[in-house]
Design a protein around this motif. Structure first.
Motif, mmCIF file in Angstrom:
data_model
loop_
_atom_site.group_PDB
_atom_site.id
_atom_site.type_symbol
_atom_site.label_atom_id
_atom_site.label_comp_id
_atom_site.label_asym_id
_atom_site.label_seq_id
_atom_site.Cartn_x
_atom_site.Cartn_y
_atom_site.Cartn_z
ATOM 1 N N GLY A 33 0.803 -1.208 0.000
ATOM 2 C CA GLY A 33 0.000 0.000 0.000
ATOM 3 C C GLY A 33 0.840 1.263 0.000
ATOM 4 O O GLY A 33 1.995 1.276 0.412
ATOM 5 N N LEU A 34 0.234 2.345 -0.490
ATOM 6 C CA LEU A 34 0.828 3.679 -0.375
ATOM 7 C C LEU A 34 -0.248 4.635 0.103
ATOM 8 O O LEU A 34 -1.429 4.455 -0.157
ATOM 9 N N ILE A 54 -2.928 1.855 -9.461
ATOM 10 C CA ILE A 54 -3.298 1.807 -8.045
ATOM 11 C C ILE A 54 -4.787 1.512 -7.912
ATOM 12 O O ILE A 54 -5.573 1.806 -8.805
ATOM 13 N N THR A 55 -5.153 0.914 -6.768
ATOM 14 C CA THR A 55 -6.546 0.588 -6.468
ATOM 15 C C THR A 55 -6.868 1.117 -5.077
ATOM 16 O O THR A 55 -6.080 0.909 -4.146
ATOM 17 N N PRO A 56 -7.992 1.797 -4.879
ATOM 18 C CA PRO A 56 -8.290 2.375 -3.563
ATOM 19 C C PRO A 56 -8.368 1.327 -2.454
ATOM 20 O O PRO A 56 -8.885 0.225 -2.649
ATOM 21 N N ILE A 57 -7.835 1.691 -1.297
ATOM 22 C CA ILE A 57 -8.053 0.923 -0.067
ATOM 23 C C ILE A 57 -9.371 1.438 0.503
ATOM 24 O O ILE A 57 -9.462 2.610 0.882
ATOM 25 N N PRO A 58 -10.415 0.628 0.577
ATOM 26 C CA PRO A 58 -11.759 1.155 0.815
ATOM 27 C C PRO A 58 -11.980 1.834 2.159
ATOM 28 O O PRO A 58 -12.891 2.654 2.273
ATOM 29 N N GLY A 63 -5.567 6.145 0.834
ATOM 30 C CA GLY A 63 -4.746 4.945 0.722
ATOM 31 C C GLY A 63 -5.041 4.153 -0.541
ATOM 32 O O GLY A 63 -6.188 4.085 -0.999
ATOM 33 N N PHE A 64 -3.998 3.518 -1.096
ATOM 34 C CA PHE A 64 -4.143 2.751 -2.335
ATOM 35 C C PHE A 64 -3.285 1.487 -2.282
ATOM 36 O O PHE A 64 -2.186 1.492 -1.702
ATOM 37 N N TYR A 65 -3.771 0.428 -2.912
ATOM 38 C CA TYR A 65 -2.969 -0.764 -3.154
ATOM 39 C C TYR A 65 -2.150 -0.557 -4.429
ATOM 40 O O TYR A 65 -2.572 0.139 -5.354
ATOM 41 N N TYR A 66 -0.973 -1.193 -4.484
ATOM 42 C CA TYR A 66 -0.206 -1.278 -5.729
ATOM 43 C C TYR A 66 0.429 -2.661 -5.792
ATOM 44 O O TYR A 66 0.507 -3.369 -4.777
ATOM 45 N N TYR A 85 3.665 7.874 0.986
ATOM 46 C CA TYR A 85 4.430 7.037 1.915
ATOM 47 C C TYR A 85 4.025 5.590 1.667
ATOM 48 O O TYR A 85 2.839 5.302 1.486
ATOM 49 N N LEU A 86 4.988 4.692 1.658
ATOM 50 C CA LEU A 86 4.699 3.271 1.446
ATOM 51 C C LEU A 86 4.417 2.612 2.790
ATOM 52 O O LEU A 86 5.235 2.662 3.701
ATOM 53 N N GLN A 87 3.237 1.994 2.889
ATOM 54 C CA GLN A 87 2.799 1.470 4.180
ATOM 55 C C GLN A 87 1.825 0.315 3.986
ATOM 56 O O GLN A 87 0.967 0.355 3.085
ATOM 57 N N GLU A 88 1.947 -0.688 4.817
ATOM 58 C CA GLU A 88 1.024 -1.820 4.789
ATOM 59 C C GLU A 88 -0.395 -1.305 5.057
ATOM 60 O O GLU A 88 -0.604 -0.479 5.946
#
Length: 461
Positions: A33-34, A54-58, A63-66, A85-88
């Motif tokens: 995630g970012l 990227i895909t939204p983190i709902p 936040g987004f998945y990559y 920022y890159l983050q789980e």
């Protein structure tokens, strides 16, 4: 992967019929995630320029998945510009759910490497103060870099025992985040080394540390202030048990509800001595329920909210301090108006301090305030941190490169640049180097050559 038998037995008891589904998640890939830095760019504008899919983190608005197997966002110029920022994904939740407002006094107790502190700082929008602390000095150095890349200047970065902070900040903070050191059960899929660490130091070891940290933090929170406690583990002793300990010691605290999401699970009152349904207001995140690793969150308030007060300051005496002359000359090229009373000069270094701080003399710190730069003989040299805090339209002398220009990466590697095509009749001096309008650092123009002033420790390898 092979999980410890003792851990599997505990999770079987915790999850019941869901245990096979939980085990199966270890056969799935981890999620990357970012998180967008909304203090520099809006989510909508970032989506327009993002160079990879990227895909939204709902449950995280910014936040987004990559796909971490296909792209390396940490090497893109936008990363160096502090746009994300890159983050789980699950780890984004605590800072997202702590309702920080501009002007708040905020403490991140165990802040390294900065994933949560950078989001808290972005929420402040340059107002109030963020105090980011980590007891490990080496980890705090990485924390400082991430905060400065994000352009957060109203900050103190400390490396102290939480118990010592209490001597300086009793009932000082509006909001406190504790992402506590824990046994890391929720991170086994992401980092297999956590399994061995769990076998060496299990939940009981960390539960004692957590109880100490949360009670120390409780005494630093203002009446009416909010505290968010989180871990990346599943054990009840470290989660609901730690919150129950706090409530017994300080009954003025109450558990608040947390903004929900369909994948969130309720906290487990059955894991506490009191069995109170109040613990169901806390949140558990399981990796078989949503696209992220394991986490636990509890949001609490200390007593009743204080009455609203007029934040307008009464007129006070004007400071008789003056800005150093060389700094004044530099600031003529900016739109900033600095309050000389907030300057702190140590030798050649000039810092701009947040407002309304207590005396912090005696605390072990890596940074107090924004490092503006250094006063050399008959000149001022601006800092990398200042460049990251500036916006393009706040500085007169700018060299703005498109991301496709090969000189962007050459700048990030520390090379001298030929900028004949961009300078024309530009005067010599300090220039803010940008990529697509977002600052990267400073350079010094002489003729048609830009001498590189990008911070050596940050350079692209």
């Amino acid at each position: 992967m092979k999980l410890p038998d003792k851990f599997e037995e505990k999770m079987q008891a915790l999850l019941g019929d869901e245990f096979p589904e939980y085990l199966s998640c270890y056969d799935e890939p981890r999620y990357y995630g970012l998180r967008v830095n909304t203090n520099k760019i809006s989510v909508e504008d970032f989506k327009k320029i993002c160079p990879f899919e990227i895909t939204p983190i709902p449950w995280i608005e910014n936040g987004f998945y990559y796909d971490g197997d296909k792209v390396t966002p940490s090497r893109h110029p936008y990363y160096f510009a502090g746009l994300y920022y890159l983050q789980e994904p699950s780890a984004m939740t605590p800072a997202n759910r702590l309702p920080v407002e501009p002007g708040d006094k905020v403490l991140d107790v165990c802040a390294a490497p900065g994933g949560k502190a950078t989001e808290l700082g972005a929420k402040l929008k340059g107002e109030g103060v963020l105090i980011a602390n980590d007891i490990s000095n080496s980890r705090a150095k990485g924390l400082l870099k991430n905060i400065e890349v994000f352009g957060i200047g109203n900050v103190l970065v400390l490396s102290e025992e939480p118990g010592k902070l209490e001597d300086y900040f009793a009932e000082y903070f509006d909001k406190i985040l504790i992402d506590a050191p824990c046994s890391g059960e929720g991170m086994f899929r992401k980092d297999k080394k956590m399994v061995k660490a769990w076998e060496e130091h299990g939940p009981e070891f960390f539960a004692n540390i957590q109880k100490s940290i949360i009670t120390q933090a409780a005494r630093m929170l203002k009446p009416g202030g909010m505290l968010l406690y989180s871990t990346c583990t599943f054990d009840g002793r470290e989660n609901e048990g730690t919150i129950e300990y706090l409530l017994k010691k300080y009954p003025e605290f109450e558990i608040l509800g947390i903004k929900g999401y369909e994948g969130f699970e309720k906290g487990m009152p059955e894991l506490t001595a009191s069995k109170s349904e109040e613990f169901a207001k806390t949140v558990r995140i399981f990796p078989h329920k949503m696209k992220g690793e394991g986490h636990y969150l509890a949001l609490l308030r200390k007593g009743k909210p204080l009455p609203a007060t007029d934040k307008k300051l009464l007129p006070g005496k004007k400071s008789k301090k003056k800005l150093p002359e060389d700094l004044e000359v530099f600031l003529e090229d900016t739109t900033w108006e600095l309050d000389a009373a907030r300057l702190d000069v140590h030798g050649e270094r000039v810092y701009y301090m947040p407002e309304d701080l207590p005396d912090v003399c005696g605390i072990r710190f890596l940074r107090t305030g924004l490092l503006l730069g250094e006063l050399k003989k008959k000149r001022f040299e601006p800092s990398q941190a200042l460049a990251m805090c500036l916006k393009k339209d706040e500085y007169k002398k700018v060299l703005d490169f498109p991301v496709s220009d090969e000189r962007v990466k050459r700048y990030l590697k520390g090379e001298t640049l030929d900028v004949e095509d961009m300078t024309g009749s530009k005067e010599k001096g300090w220039y803010l180097v940008c990529v697509d309008g977002y600052p990267l650092g400073f350079g010094k123009l002489s003729g048609q050559t830009l001498k590189n002033k990008y911070l050596p420790g940050w350079r692209l390898c």
